[in-house]
Design an enzyme around this catalytic site. Structure first.
Site, PDB file in Angstrom:
ATOM      1  N   CYS A  69      27.472  -5.528  36.084  1.00 57.30           N
ATOM      2  CA  CYS A  69      28.435  -6.514  35.567  1.00 57.30           C
ATOM      3  C   CYS A  69      28.745  -7.672  36.506  1.00 57.30           C
ATOM      4  O   CYS A  69      28.482  -8.826  36.173  1.00 57.30           O
ATOM      5  CB  CYS A  69      29.757  -5.844  35.212  1.00 57.30           C
ATOM      6  SG  CYS A  69      29.645  -4.643  33.886  1.00 57.30           S
ATOM      7  N   HIS A 123      34.047 -10.582  36.126  1.00 58.13           N
ATOM      8  CA  HIS A 123      34.417  -9.195  36.383  1.00 58.13           C
ATOM      9  C   HIS A 123      35.752  -9.240  37.114  1.00 58.13           C
ATOM     10  O   HIS A 123      35.903  -9.986  38.076  1.00 58.13           O
ATOM     11  CB  HIS A 123      33.344  -8.513  37.228  1.00 58.13           C
ATOM     12  CG  HIS A 123      33.554  -7.044  37.336  1.00 58.13           C
ATOM     13  ND1 HIS A 123      33.059  -6.159  36.413  1.00 58.13           N
ATOM     14  CD2 HIS A 123      34.243  -6.309  38.229  1.00 58.13           C
ATOM     15  CE1 HIS A 123      33.418  -4.941  36.744  1.00 58.13           C
ATOM     16  NE2 HIS A 123      34.145  -5.000  37.841  1.00 58.13           N
TER      17      HIS A 123
END
Ligand SMILES: *[C@@H]1O[C@H](CO)[C@@H](O)[C@H](O)[C@H]1NC(C)=O
Ligand SMILES: *[C@@H]1O[C@H](CO)[C@@H](O)[C@H](O)[C@H]1NC(C)=O
Ligand SMILES: *[C@@H]1O[C@H](CO)[C@@H](O)[C@H](O)[C@H]1NC(C)=O
Ligand SMILES: *[C@@H]1O[C@H](CO)[C@@H](O)[C@H](O)[C@H]1NC(C)=O
Ligand SMILES: *[C@@H]1O[C@H](CO)[C@@H](O)[C@H](O)[C@H]1NC(C)=O
Ligand SMILES: *[C@@H]1O[C@H](CO)[C@@H](O)[C@H](O)[C@H]1NC(C)=O
Ligand SMILES: *[C@@H]1O[C@H](CO)[C@@H](O)[C@H](O)[C@H]1NC(C)=O
Length: 518
Positions: A69, A123
Site C-alpha cells: 500500500c 496510506h
C-alpha cells in the site's frame, strides 16, 4: 475521427485558458486486482464499474511499482518510484527522507483546484506525516471514516455464534459497532461533498479523491452481497502451486491472511503450507462479494457526478493473489500482485469502451492528468538527481497513447517497451520475524527488481544496502523468467534454460538500465 480533429477536440475541451476546468474524481480501491466484469473475470459482478468502463479507456496492462500500500500510493501520488522515495515499508515520509516532492493533488491545489481526500488515499501514518500530507496536498481536511477503528475488531460471526477476527467476514451492518461500515461513511462524505460542492469549493473545480478500504483484508462487507456469489459458482485458479523452480526469496508467506482467526486455526505450516481448496474457494467468494459491495458504492457515487464535466479515474494500489502460485495477498513481484485495474473516463472523448493493451505504470497517472486538464505545462522527466526538483515525473503521460489508440492505431511507437516493479526482502528465505512479507527498512537486505515486457517477466533478487540504498547486481539470491506467450500465469521459471540465455541476458541488461531506457 482524424488524429488532428481529435487533438483539436482535446485542445478545445481542455484549453489552458478555458475558465471552466473539468473536475477530477480519483477512485482508489484498496487491494483490488482486475477481478471485474470488464476485465473478463467470470466470477465478478461489478455492473457499475463495467458501466463506467463502457465509456472509458480501459488499460489492460497497468502495473503498480510495488505491491504494498504505502510505497505504491506514494509512488502513484508523486510520480516517483520507490527507489526515489526511499520508501519500501510504511515508516518514512518522502519530504523528510527523499525530497520535498510535489504531489498530484498538491499540483492541482496549486493550480486553481479545490482538493479533497476521503477515505484511504495516502496510506495513513508516518508515510504521509499523520496528516495525509496536509496541508500541502489538500484544501479541505482529509476525511477518515470513524468506524475504521474497528477494522480489526472481533466482529465476524463464527458458525458457533462466537465473534472472531476472521478473514472472511460478512456482517449485518446494523449490528456493527457504530451501526455502519467505513466505506459507507466515505460514500456519505463524498456524496455530501458533491451535493455542496459550490459552497465548499467557492466555485473552483474540484479534485476529489475517494479511497475505498475494501476488498482489503479483512473481507468485511454487508452479508447480502454473498447472494450474488454462490459458493458453487466460484472457480479456483488452475495454478494453485508454487511455480516450478521458483526461488524461495520470491515466495510471500501471506502472514496477514494467516493471522486471521479463521485461517490461523487451519495450522498451515510455515512458510509453504497449502491452503485447502474449499477455503480458497470461500476466500475468492468473499473477495468477490466485497468487490460487488464496493461496486455498488461506486455506482451510487457516480450517479452524483456530472459525468460530462469530470475526468474519472478508477484504479487500485496493487493486485492480490487468491490462490495463484499457492499464495494469497500481495507482497510479491508476480503479475497477480503487481497488475492493477485502470479505467479513465474523459468527458467528450470517451463515448465507448476503448481498450488499451499497451504496458503502462501507475507513475504515469500524474503527468497524464496534468495533460488531460492542462492545468500547467506538461511535466518533464526527473533528472537522475531528481531529489532537487519538486515537480517532475518518473512516468510518462498516457495522453499521446490514448489519442493514438482511440484513433485505431494498433502499433504505437510512443508506448513503453517495459514496465518495472520491485519488492524487498530481509533474507533469501521466508521468515516470520522479521516479517518477510513486510520488512522494515532496517531489515531489508535484498531487493527483487522485476521487468515486464509484452511477452516476458524477468525478476532478479539482489543484495541491497538499506543505508546507502545501493543495489549490488553482483550478489544474486534468485532469478525468475516467465514467458507469457506460453505461460501467462507465471508457473514455470525458465531462467536456467541455456537456450534462452540470449533473451534473458537482454532483459537483465534492460532491468539494470531501468525505466529511463524503456
Ligand atoms: C516544500 O515545498 C512546499 C511547497 O511546494 C513549501 O511550502 C515548503 O516550505 C517546502 N518545505 C521545505 C522544507 O522546503
Ligand atoms: C510533519 O508533521 C510535523 C508535526 O506536525 C511537523 O512539525 C512537520 O513540519 C511536518 N513535516 C513537513 C515536511 O511538513
Ligand atoms: C451460478 O451458476 C449457475 C449455473 O451455471 C447459473 O445458472 C447462475 O446464474 C449462477 N449464479 C450467479 C449468481 O452467477
Ligand atoms: C491446530 O492446532 C491446534 C493446537 O495444536 C489443534 O487443537 C487443532 O486441532 C489443529 N487444527 C487443525 C485443523 O489441524
Ligand atoms: C473444508 O473441508 C474440511 C474437510 O472436508 C472441513 O473440515 C472444513 O470445515 C471445510 N472448510 C470450509 C471453510 O468449508
Ligand atoms: C453537463 O450536463 C448538465 C446536465 O445535463 C448540464 O446542465 C451542464 O451544462 C453540462 N455541462 C457541460 C460542461 O457540458
Ligand atoms: C551499506 O552502506 C553503508 C554506507 O555507505 C556502509 O557504511 C555499510 O558498510 C554498507 N553495508 C553493507 C552491509 O555493505
Amino acid at each position: 475521427m482524424k488524429p488532428f480533429l481529435l487533438s483539436l477536440l482535446l485542445t478545445l475541451l481542455l484549453q489552458p485558458c478555458t475558465p471552466l476546468k473539468p473536475n477530477v474524481l480519483l477512485l482508489i480501491i484498496d487491494d483490488l486486482r482486475p477481478s471485474l466484469g470488464t476485465y473478463g473475470d467470470p466470477n465478478a459482478r461489478t455492473p457499475n464499474i463495467d458501466n463506467l468502463a463502457s465509456k472509458s479507456f480501459v488499460f489492460n496492462n497497468a502495473y503498480a511499482q510495488q505491491a504494498l500500500c504505502a510505497p505504491s500510493r506514494n509512488s502513484l501520488l508523486t510520480s516517483r518510484r520507490p527507489d526515489s522515495l526511499r520508501l519500501y515499508d510504511f515508516y518514512s515520509y518522502w519530504r523528510d527522507a527523499a525530497g520535498n516532492f510535489t504531489t498530484l493533488p498538491q499540483h492541482f491545489k496549486e493550480n486553481g483546484y479545490y482538493t479533497q481526500s476521503i477515505g484511504k488515499i495516502f496510506h495513513p501514518g508516518i508515510s504521509s506525516n499523520f496528516t495525509d500530507d496536509s496541508p500541502y496536498s489538500w484544501s479541505g481536511k482529509p476525511f477518515h471514516p470513524k468506524t475504521e477503528i474497528y477494522k480489526d475488531a472481533k466482529v465476524c460471526i463464527n458458525p458457533d455464534a462466537q465473534f472472531a477476527r476472521n478473514l472472511n467476514c460478512p456482517v449485518v451492518v446494523s449490528s456493527q459497532p457504530g451501526g455502519t461500515l467505513p466505506d459507507l461513511e466515505s460514500l456519505a462524505a463524498a456524496t455530501e461533498f458533491i451535493d455542496n460542492k459550490d459552497k465548499i469549493t467557492g466555485g473552483k473545480p474540484y479534485f476529489l479523491a475517494v479511497g475505498f478500504h475494501k476488498p482489503h483484508v479483512p473481507l468485511k462487507f454487508p452479508v447480502e452481497y454473498l447472494d450474488h456469489h454462490p459458493l458453487e459458482n466460484v472457480s479456483l485458479p488452475k495454478n494453485r502451486w508454487r511455480p516450478s523452480l521458483m526461488p524461495a526469496v520470491a515466495w510471500n508467506p501471506y502472514l496477514d491472511v494467516k493471522s486471521r482467526d479463521d485461517i490461523s486455526k487451519l495450522n498451515l505450516s510455515f512458510p509453504f503450507g497449502t491452503m485447502p481448496d474449499n477455503v480458497t474457494r470461500k476466500i475468492i467468494q468473499n473477495y468477490n462479494a466485497a468487490t460487488t459491495y464496493i461496486d455498488d458504492l461506486v455506482g451510487s457515487l457516480l450517479a452524483k457526478v456530472e459525468q460530462n464535466n469530470t475526468v474519472i479515474i478508477l484504479t487500485s494500489d496493487h493486485g492480490w493473489s487468491r490462490g495463484e502460485h499457492g499464495e494469497f495477498s500481495k507482497f510479491s513481484n508476480f503479475d497477480v500482485a503487481t497488475r492493477v485495474p485502470l479505467i479513465i473516463h474523459v468527458p467528450g472523448l470517451t463515448h465507448t469502451e476503448i481498450i488499451v493493451d499497451q504496458l503502462i505504470e501507475l507513475v504515469d497517472l500524474f503527468p497524464s492528468l496534468v495533460d488531460l486538464t492542462q492545468i500547467s505545462p506538461g511535466l518533464t522527466t526527473c533528472a537522475r538527481d531528481g531529489h532537487n526538483s519538486k515537480l517532475c515525473t518518473e512516468g510518462r503521460s498516457l495522453v499521446p497513447l490514448m489519442v493514438k489508440v482511440k484513433n485505431g492505431h494498433k502499433q504505437v511507437s510512443a508506448a513503453k517497451k517495459a514496465v518495472f516493479s520491485q519488492y524487498p526482502r530481509p533474507g533469501p528465505f521466508p521468515t516470520q520475524s522479521p516479517d518477510s512479507d513486510r520488512p522494515e527498512l532496517k531489515d531489508i537486505n535484498i531487493m527483487g527488481y522485476s521487468i515486464r515486457t509484452e511477452r516476458y517477466r524477468y525478476t532478479e533478487w539482489i543484495k541491497f544496502n538499506h543505508t546507502s540504498f545501493m543495489p549490488d547486481w553482483t550478489t544474486v539470491y534468485g532469478k525468475e523468467f516467465y514467458d507469457h506467450l506460453i505461460d501467462p500465469q507465471e508457473n514455470m521459471n525458465l531462467v536456467s534454460r541455456p537456450e534462452l540465455n540470449y533473451v534473458i541476458n537482454t532483459l537483465r541488461k534492460q532491468l539494470i538500465l531501468g525505466w529511463r531506457y524503456a
